[in-house]
Design an enzyme around this catalytic site. Structure first.
Site, PDB file in Angstrom:
ATOM      1  N   LYS A  69       0.719  -1.212  -0.107  1.00 50.65           N
ATOM      2  CA  LYS A  69       0.098  -0.036   0.207  1.00 50.65           C
ATOM      3  C   LYS A  69       0.572   1.236   0.095  1.00 50.65           C
ATOM      4  O   LYS A  69       0.246   2.377  -0.439  1.00 50.65           O
ATOM      5  CB  LYS A  69      -0.784   0.215   1.228  1.00 50.65           C
ATOM      6  CG  LYS A  69      -2.071  -1.449   1.139  1.00 50.65           C
ATOM      7  CD  LYS A  69      -3.285  -0.617   0.580  1.00 50.65           C
ATOM      8  CE  LYS A  69      -4.183  -1.969   0.724  1.00 50.65           C
ATOM      9  NZ  LYS A  69      -5.386  -1.733   0.145  1.00 50.65           N
ATOM     10  N   SER A  94      -8.906   0.123   8.086  1.00 50.91           N
ATOM     11  CA  SER A  94      -8.934  -0.719   9.357  1.00 50.91           C
ATOM     12  C   SER A  94      -7.827  -1.594   9.056  1.00 50.91           C
ATOM     13  O   SER A  94      -7.339  -2.395  10.156  1.00 50.91           O
ATOM     14  CB  SER A  94     -10.044  -1.777   9.278  1.00 50.91           C
ATOM     15  OG  SER A  94     -10.089  -2.367   7.824  1.00 50.91           O
TER      16      SER A  94
END
Lengths: 340, 340
Positions: A69, A94
């Site tokens: 990411k 999350s």
């Protein structure tokens, strides 16, 4: 939208060249993660009746923040002007994306506001805080998370950076395949025939599909059967906008994004789905044979490569497998490994 | 003895050059395992009041068979004549060495007889069998294991290959440090100041101590406090020939070998001991931050680098950490991780 430019012009950058440009800008800021092979897993993937298959594992579980990411987050921040960043950045997550944005923001010396569901695993909350982020909590549902995010955004004037449904995020994540192809060639003297990429929101998958254009590498998607919105969307020719699921692959519980979907439709050859049992067995195999920690979401592409459905596809030869992340709650590892 | 040459002349080869010769012979038959760094673990090792420490992790957990043992086993077989090998090789091992000898024997196309205690973990038995070895079982104590081994050796006329107390095994294991030093220099542009090596039977430690000679690299040993025969032996100036222990670091439950001990006495700067809690905390840190699977024995050197005792030693700078193995029983991982 996170950018000042016209969205149309951003979508026009969605090409292999766009991924290459992203890579030039971020490569000094991310880890070049290793590409590993494993004889015994390749033998299992080959089976008894097929041409030799060799799997090349791209270890994004070793990436900064424990997942791929950081690539998209770093590129998105690089493409913004200083004045767009002066009040910091905000997102809700999350999981791995919150940590990635926190790391990317810290590297740029700006504030990051990360909204996390209050039931997030403690190690994830601690990790996000350890990167200097301001962590806020919300209820677990999407509307609750969005409400808290919007409230903080208004108060702080921080810039919202979405996790996958954005051209810069897609281009940044696509750098995974650029590196994998280069390393397979330089370090192993081999050309990839295909790559299997996990799909949740579709940032990584769409990016890799773009990066493969014109190279001859076939792109396949791997999705948990319990969160098969991408599979169903591609079958129906129309994006499935929501997904409710408890799949163990918690990084892939998101519906495919609006910008991501048409790229996937156009360039991804096929979406494979795998069961919970297949995901956990693949995860365990990676731990056991490769001695590396991969999270359930990260093991989904290998689960495809080991399945009978993949075998009938007839892809032999050199297959890239993206191990997309390694963030597991070690307090619950015993349970995950026992299930399989 | 496993060789036809005079033992005295073999001991005379116990030099850095001897390790280099071993490496030339085995390097095409083993994996060149990666050397990894980890910013957050190095920061913890540095602490608040010291000069920057950077740890370089030599990942022998990625080695063939999951541990460094294949190096010595391969070299020992390479140094024997064909007629010495025609009836196969035999050893007793509850762990990584049995697998290593099985792999090395398979590569040479000869039989391997491995005597394992009947209470060995099932995955270890399965792994040893999967490399084509003939697995036999004995009771768990040393005399029981030796009795069964001797009985089979007499029947088969297989050649006994000891796990650590032999010059060729020592030289083979020392190649770990040769590679680590080379990789730290070539891949990171750095020179090691010191290395921390785990000690059980002392094959790896004695080999690394030889490999360090004349290079300026300081060699330290890491031993579980519950199996501190090496520490006590060095203190007393006399080898401690037995050790009874239940340390979680099951690869280090062996007393230091006869040939190994004087090398350690002469060349190892200091032996550090660590508690069970320190070992498990170090192991968990590697899993969590590096995303790699290391067994408790393999985490003992890191436990030393993180301890206060190490800090008073005053070694800063570039410190090599040998992650010696990654073979854990995944069914029991939850328990191991929870203990810490």
């Amino acid at each position: 939208m996170i950018e000042s430019r016209d969205p149309e012009s951003l979508v026009a950058d969605l090409t292999r060249q766009g991924v290459e440009s992203a890579y030039a800008l971020i490569k000094s800021k991310i880890k070049r993660t290793p590409v590993l092979t494993n004889e015994s897993i390749s033998t299992i993937a080959t089976g008894s009746d097929r041409i030799q298959t060799t799997l090349f594992f791209k270890c994004e579980n070793f990436q900064k923040g424990g997942a791929f990411k950081i690539r998209g987050a770093t590129y998105a921040l690089e493409m913004l002007k200083a004045e767009d960043l002066e009040n910091g950045v905000i997102t809700h997550s999350s999981g791995n994306y919150g940590q990635a944005l926190a790391i990317a923001a810290k590297a740029k010396g700006i504030k990051a506001y990360i909204v996390m569901p209050s039931n997030s695993a403690r190690p994830k909350i601690e990790a996000t805080k350890s990167y200097g982020a301001n962590v806020h909590f919300s209820g677990p549902t999407a509307p609750e998370r969005e409400y808290v995010t919007e409230t903080i955004r208004k108060t702080t004037n921080a810039r919202l950076i979405p996790p996958y449904d954005h051209p810069h995020i897609i281009l940044g994540q696509g750098t995974v395949l650029l590196e994998l192809m280069c390393q397979t060639q330089v370090e192993y003297g081999q050309q990839l025939d295909a790559v299997i990429v996990p799909v949740g929101g579709g940032g990584l998958l769409a990016g890799c599909a773009l990066a493969a254009q014109g190279t001859g590498v076939r792109v396949f998607a791997a999705e948990p059967a319990l969160a098969d919105d991408c599979f169903r969307g591609v079958e129906a020719g129309r994006r499935v906008p929501t997904v409710t699921t408890t799949t163990v692959a918690d990084g892939l519980r998101t519906p495919v994004g609006i910008i991501n979907f048409p790229i996937i439709q156009k360039y991804v050859e096929k979406v494979f789905t795998v069961s919970e049992e297949e995901i956990l067995a693949a995860m365990r195999l990676v731990w056991e044979r490769m001695k590396i920690v991969v999270e359930p979401s990260g093991a989904v592409p290998l689960a495809v490569a080991l399945s009978d459905r993949w075998k009938v596809e007839g892809v032999n030869g050199k297959v890239g497998i993206v191990l997309s992340g390694g963030n597991v709650d070690l307090d619950k590892v015993g349970e995950l490994l026992k299930k399989s």
